[in-house]
Every structure is written in structure tokens, then in C-alpha cells.
Design an enzyme around this catalytic site. Structure first.
Site, PDB file in Angstrom:
ATOM      1  N   HIS A   1       2.991   1.271  -6.991  1.00 24.32           N
ATOM      2  CA  HIS A   1       3.397   1.258  -5.533  1.00 24.32           C
ATOM      3  C   HIS A   1       4.990   1.579  -5.567  1.00 24.32           C
ATOM      4  O   HIS A   1       5.400   1.684  -4.344  1.00 24.32           O
ATOM      5  CB  HIS A   1       3.000  -0.196  -5.033  1.00 24.32           C
ATOM      6  CG  HIS A   1       1.913  -0.561  -4.888  1.00 24.32           C
ATOM      7  ND1 HIS A   1       0.943  -0.236  -4.152  1.00 24.32           N
ATOM      8  CD2 HIS A   1       1.281  -1.773  -5.380  1.00 24.32           C
ATOM      9  CE1 HIS A   1      -0.365  -0.718  -3.977  1.00 24.32           C
ATOM     10  NE2 HIS A   1      -0.166  -1.543  -4.980  1.00 24.32           N
TER      11      HIS A   1
ATOM     12  N   GLN B   1      -4.944  -6.492 -14.470  1.00 25.93           N
ATOM     13  CA  GLN B   1      -4.724  -7.189 -13.325  1.00 25.93           C
ATOM     14  C   GLN B   1      -6.123  -7.679 -12.599  1.00 25.93           C
ATOM     15  O   GLN B   1      -6.882  -6.908 -12.528  1.00 25.93           O
ATOM     16  CB  GLN B   1      -3.811  -6.524 -12.248  1.00 25.93           C
ATOM     17  CG  GLN B   1      -2.032  -6.295 -12.624  1.00 25.93           C
ATOM     18  CD  GLN B   1      -1.471  -6.083 -11.460  1.00 25.93           C
ATOM     19  OE1 GLN B   1      -1.154  -4.903 -11.053  1.00 25.93           O
ATOM     20  NE2 GLN B   1      -1.264  -7.066 -10.392  1.00 25.93           N
TER      21      GLN B   1
END
Length: 268
Positions: free
Chosen positions: A59, A161
Site C-alpha cells: 500500500h 497475513q
């Protein structure tokens, strides 16, 4: 089936691997996310007392040059650079590891098969399919290339994750994958997946149950667990449940500090 040594079982000792060493010692290491591309910024963040800096190539505004430069700057301060990559393919993982990162974090792992693919492309043969051809990876480890080749498979941290409903449903199988070292919760994406909004209040039964399930699955499999938190107080609350936390990120930290200080002036 051959059992390979992992970050949990390795007898290799390298003082430069700060995050791994603190995890193995049970010292609750701290990290943050870095989204801003700058060598000087990486140095400043690394000098705060953190044990690791997660260079956010998912990101953040981090391209290949900034990724390499950030890893070098962070490692030079005695802090562990971890790269959050943007996917699970071999080219992405190889490129990240060739910076000399001390580990990789892979977002949105939903199945054991996806976790197995990550391990496959993160390990050199015979354990995996990672290729060798760069002089850079050994530098941040303080090793020669042959020394790095012998130790990388068992000292680099593979962090996956869990941040979707599917990931929670399959978390026991994901944690059982050989070569997965740490399971990390992305609470915002997890809330969006489970609840349909962000941020979570934190007391929603489905959200709380998912967090609990992930932490317990990691512990049962003998793996480390971690999560993102917004501040030091929440990091303290995570002790005992998690082995590792990342306290917010650079962009939010900068923004919040200015907002708070400006409010002090304008409210007086």
C-alpha cells in the site's frame, strides 16, 4: 519427508537479525509500517527504538529503488527490515528478498495452498524454488554470499497475513504449513471482510472470535503471531496474546502528531 530447520528451530546465530533474535528470546519486539520512500526517512524511523520496520510495498509509495534503499538504511541502523510484498508470485518474492530484507510479509493469505506457494518461492533449493544471482542479499545480514545461502532458508522470516473471512476459516491449515514462521493479523481488512466496515469497534463478537481463533491457531502450531495496533497502550494489551506487534505506520503517526499539537494551540 525431509524436515528442514526453520526460524523457530535454527541454531544459526546472527546478531544482525534483531527481529528474529527477539522473537526467539520471547521479548515482544515492536515494529511499524513505512510507506514513504526516502533513505533519510528510513533512517529516522529506524532510530526510534523499534526492532523492525516493515517496508510497505503493498500500500505504500515504495518502488524497487526505494525498496532497496530503505532496506539498506534500516539494516545499517541495526534494525530488521521486513518487506510487505504485494502478492505471492515468485518474481515478487525473489525481488523483495534480493534486497537483503530479514523477512517478507505477505497480505491476504486465504488458504494453505497459498501459504505453501509463498514458502516455495521464499526458500532456496532443495526446500524451495528461489533463485540466486544477486550480491545484495548478504549485505544486510553481514555475511558472504555463500554464508547467506547456507543460512537464509532458516533465518529469513516468512510472515503471512490473515485478514479475510476465508483466511480465518482456514487458519489452522495455514499455520500448519512448514516454513510459515509468523501469522499476522491485518485488523482493518479483517473487519471489512467480516463486518463490512472499518475500523472495527473492537468488541464485535465475530471480530473478537476471529482474532482469538487466529492467535490460538498460531500457538497450537508452534508459530509466532502478531497484529497491527494503533498505539502503545494497545500494544501493551496485546502482550501475552501476541508475540509481536506493529504500532501504526509512518503516515498516520506524522498526521496524528501534527493534528494533536495543532489542536493544543487552537483550543487554548
Amino acid at each position: 519427508m525431509t524436515t528442514f530447520p526453520t526460524a523457530h528451530t535454527t541454531t544459526v546465530s546472527n546478531p544482525r537479525l534483531r527481529l528474529l533474535n527477539k522473537l526467539k528470546a520471547g521479548e515482544f519486539p515492536l515494529a511499524t509500517f513505512m510507506a514513504i520512500p526516502s533513505v533519510r526517512h528510513a533512517q529516522i524511523v529506524s532510530l526510534t527504538g523499534l526492532d523492525a520496520v516493515i517496508v510497505d510495498c503493498e500500500h505504500g509509495n515504495i518502488g524497487d529503488d526505494a525498496m532497496h534503499n530503505s532496506v539498506a538504511a534500516i539494516a545499517a541502523q541495526g534494525v530488521s527490515p521486513i518487506i510487505r510484498v504485494r502478492g505471492t508470485t515468485g518474481d515478487i518474492l525473489k525481488r523483495a528478498l534480493d534486497t537483503g530484507a530479514h523477512g517478507v510479509m505477505i497480505p491476504q493469505i486465504n488458504t494453505a495452498a497459498e501459504a505453501e506457494q509463498v514458502v516455495r518461492y521464499s526458500k532456496f533449493p532443495p526446500q524451495g524454488l528461489r533463485g540466486q544471482g544477486s550480491a545484495f542479499p548478504s549485505i544486510a545480514h553481514g555475511l558472504t554470499t555463500p554464508e547467506y545461502m547456507l543460512s537464509a532458508n532458516q533465518t529469513l522470516l516468512t510472515i503471512v497475513q490473515i485478514e479475510t473471512k476465508a483466511g480465518v476459516e482456514n487458519v489452522e491449515e495455514i499455520c500448519a504449513v512448514d516454513g510459515v514462521d509468523l501469522v499476522f493479523i491485518g485488523p482493518n481488512d479483517l473487519a471489512q471482510s467480516l463486518l463490512g466496515y472499518v475500523p472495527a469497534r473492537g468488541d464485535e463478537p465475530e471480530f473478537v472470535a476471529a482474532i482469538d481463533k487466529i492467535a490460538k491457531a498460531a500457538k497450537a502450531a508452534g508459530k509466532w503471531s502478531g497484529r497491527l495496533v494503533n498505539n502503545g497502550a494497545l500494544a501493551n494489551k496485546a502482550k501475552g496474546t501476541f508475540d509481536f506487534v506493529a504500532i501504526t505506520g509512518d503516515t498516520k503517526a506524522i498526521s496524528l502528531w501534527y493534528q494533536q499539537e495543532i489542536e493544543v494551540v487552537r483550543s487554548s
